[in-house]
Write a protein that holds these residues in place. Structure first.
Motif, PDB file in Angstrom:
ATOM      1  N   LEU A   1       0.810  -1.218   0.000  1.00  0.00           N
ATOM      2  CA  LEU A   1       0.000   0.000   0.000  1.00  0.00           C
ATOM      3  C   LEU A   1       0.852   1.280   0.000  1.00  0.00           C
ATOM      4  O   LEU A   1       0.366   2.349  -0.319  1.00  0.00           O
ATOM      5  N   ALA A   2       2.108   1.158   0.379  1.00  0.00           N
ATOM      6  CA  ALA A   2       2.968   2.330   0.558  1.00  0.00           C
ATOM      7  C   ALA A   2       3.344   2.990  -0.771  1.00  0.00           C
ATOM      8  O   ALA A   2       3.488   2.324  -1.797  1.00  0.00           O
ATOM      9  N   ASN A   3       3.514   4.316  -0.732  1.00  0.00           N
ATOM     10  CA  ASN A   3       3.971   5.071  -1.906  1.00  0.00           C
ATOM     11  C   ASN A   3       5.435   4.774  -2.203  1.00  0.00           C
ATOM     12  O   ASN A   3       5.865   4.840  -3.345  1.00  0.00           O
ATOM     13  N   GLN A   4       6.189   4.501  -1.144  1.00  0.00           N
ATOM     14  CA  GLN A   4       7.605   4.188  -1.300  1.00  0.00           C
ATOM     15  C   GLN A   4       7.936   3.048  -0.351  1.00  0.00           C
ATOM     16  O   GLN A   4       7.600   3.088   0.833  1.00  0.00           O
ATOM     17  N   ILE A   5       8.593   2.032  -0.888  1.00  0.00           N
ATOM     18  CA  ILE A   5       8.970   0.864  -0.099  1.00  0.00           C
ATOM     19  C   ILE A   5      10.486   0.819  -0.034  1.00  0.00           C
ATOM     20  O   ILE A   5      11.164   0.944  -1.054  1.00  0.00           O
ATOM     21  N   VAL A   6      10.999   0.648   1.169  1.00  0.00           N
ATOM     22  CA  VAL A   6      12.435   0.496   1.375  1.00  0.00           C
ATOM     23  C   VAL A   6      12.661  -0.954   1.791  1.00  0.00           C
ATOM     24  O   VAL A   6      12.120  -1.405   2.805  1.00  0.00           O
ATOM     25  N   VAL A   7      13.431  -1.686   1.007  1.00  0.00           N
ATOM     26  CA  VAL A   7      13.714  -3.087   1.281  1.00  0.00           C
ATOM     27  C   VAL A   7      15.045  -3.158   2.020  1.00  0.00           C
ATOM     28  O   VAL A   7      16.069  -2.685   1.520  1.00  0.00           O
ATOM     29  N   LEU A   8      15.002  -3.718   3.238  1.00  0.00           N
ATOM     30  CA  LEU A   8      16.209  -3.858   4.038  1.00  0.00           C
ATOM     31  C   LEU A   8      16.653  -5.311   4.069  1.00  0.00           C
ATOM     32  O   LEU A   8      15.829  -6.211   4.173  1.00  0.00           O
ATOM     33  N   LYS A   9      17.958  -5.509   4.009  1.00  0.00           N
ATOM     34  CA  LYS A   9      18.533  -6.848   4.146  1.00  0.00           C
ATOM     35  C   LYS A   9      19.795  -6.714   4.980  1.00  0.00           C
ATOM     36  O   LYS A   9      20.680  -5.919   4.643  1.00  0.00           O
ATOM     37  N   ASP A  10      19.847  -7.436   6.064  1.00  0.00           N
ATOM     38  CA  ASP A  10      20.998  -7.391   6.975  1.00  0.00           C
ATOM     39  C   ASP A  10      21.330  -5.959   7.401  1.00  0.00           C
ATOM     40  O   ASP A  10      22.503  -5.573   7.469  1.00  0.00           O
ATOM     41  N   GLY A  11      20.287  -5.156   7.660  1.00  0.00           N
ATOM     42  CA  GLY A  11      20.487  -3.796   8.146  1.00  0.00           C
ATOM     43  C   GLY A  11      20.899  -2.790   7.078  1.00  0.00           C
ATOM     44  O   GLY A  11      21.160  -1.635   7.382  1.00  0.00           O
ATOM     45  N   GLU A  12      20.943  -3.198   5.843  1.00  0.00           N
ATOM     46  CA  GLU A  12      21.344  -2.312   4.739  1.00  0.00           C
ATOM     47  C   GLU A  12      20.175  -2.162   3.767  1.00  0.00           C
ATOM     48  O   GLU A  12      19.395  -3.087   3.570  1.00  0.00           O
ATOM     49  N   ILE A  13      20.095  -0.984   3.117  1.00  0.00           N
ATOM     50  CA  ILE A  13      19.058  -0.767   2.105  1.00  0.00           C
ATOM     51  C   ILE A  13      19.409  -1.558   0.859  1.00  0.00           C
ATOM     52  O   ILE A  13      20.462  -1.366   0.265  1.00  0.00           O
ATOM     53  N   GLU A  14      18.510  -2.455   0.501  1.00  0.00           N
ATOM     54  CA  GLU A  14      18.685  -3.303  -0.682  1.00  0.00           C
ATOM     55  C   GLU A  14      18.078  -2.652  -1.919  1.00  0.00           C
ATOM     56  O   GLU A  14      18.604  -2.745  -3.017  1.00  0.00           O
ATOM     57  N   ASP A  15      16.904  -1.994  -1.740  1.00  0.00           N
ATOM     58  CA  ASP A  15      16.216  -1.391  -2.875  1.00  0.00           C
ATOM     59  C   ASP A  15      15.160  -0.419  -2.362  1.00  0.00           C
ATOM     60  O   ASP A  15      14.708  -0.532  -1.218  1.00  0.00           O
ATOM     61  N   ILE A  16      14.770   0.525  -3.205  1.00  0.00           N
ATOM     62  CA  ILE A  16      13.721   1.497  -2.886  1.00  0.00           C
ATOM     63  C   ILE A  16      12.863   1.681  -4.129  1.00  0.00           C
ATOM     64  O   ILE A  16      13.385   1.784  -5.236  1.00  0.00           O
ATOM     65  N   GLY A  17      11.551   1.751  -3.925  1.00  0.00           N
ATOM     66  CA  GLY A  17      10.651   2.008  -5.044  1.00  0.00           C
ATOM     67  C   GLY A  17       9.210   1.737  -4.656  1.00  0.00           C
ATOM     68  O   GLY A  17       8.910   1.416  -3.507  1.00  0.00           O
ATOM     69  N   THR A  18       8.329   1.862  -5.623  1.00  0.00           N
ATOM     70  CA  THR A  18       6.929   1.495  -5.409  1.00  0.00           C
ATOM     71  C   THR A  18       6.821  -0.027  -5.542  1.00  0.00           C
ATOM     72  O   THR A  18       7.757  -0.684  -6.022  1.00  0.00           O
TER      73      THR A  18
END
Length: 192
Positions: free
Chosen positions: A156-173
């Protein structure tokens, strides 16, 4: 970090351009509604537990908040309905029922910032689906931070931040992350 349970060691947390450390804790926290996986309920009635967010709210407003949180139906089945005592920390209720009361409390408070931390993790799929329609409406015009492993609410979010092992893996809708493939796409495929 947003509600200053912890202060950032580096950088700044800004709300409307203002550092959260420059306002009082009371002012900051009165504008943030948090629903977490572990729900805080008191040994009191359902009515008073939901009213905790807005003590002077009418019973009608509490009932509407509970309807929005998909809680009204199970409350109506309780012996004393809205006056039923939930027990210490809500032990007389299931995890999903406690989460729905916590959501009702936030719906009643109507804060400009929502933090939903695994807030639907104990709900069955059907109830979660119904609640998503309300969440779409409630999140309009406010900042909402959704933290979840189950992606059924995150999309549902306008922006999704994907975290893996405490690091940002990806950002987007949701659609962008699906198109790019990667971790989010793999997790979505597994959960769908």
């Amino acid at each position: 970090l947003v509600n200053r349970t912890l202060d950032a060691g580096e950088g700044h947390i800004l709300i409307d351009g203002q550092d959260v450390r420059d306002v009082t804790l009371n002012s900051l926290r009165s504008n943030i509604g948090i629903v977490s996986q572990e729900t805080n309920l008191f040994h009191d009635s359902i009515l008073n537990n939901v009213r905790f967010a807005r003590p002077k709210a009418s019973e009608k407003a509490v009932i509407q908040a509970c309807k929005n949180a998909e809680a009204h139906e199970f409350i109506q089945k309780l012996p004393e309905k809205y006056r039923s005592t939930v027990g210490e920390r809500g032990v007389k209720l299931s995890g999903g029922e406690r989460q729905r009361l916590a959501l009702a409390r936030i719906f009643l408070a109507n804060p400009p910032i929502l933090i939903l931390d695994e807030s639907t993790s104990a709900l069955d799929s059907e109830t979660e689906y119904k609640l998503q329609q309300t969440l779409k409406e409630v999140m309009k015009g406010r900042t909402s931070i959704i933290i979840a492993h189950r992606l059924s609410t995150v999309y549902l979010a306008n922006q999704i931040v994907v975290l893996k092992d405490g690091e940002i893996e990806d950002i987007g809708t949701h659609n962008e992350l699906i198109e790019r493939g990667g971790l989010y796409d793999r997790l979505w495929s597994l959960q769908a």
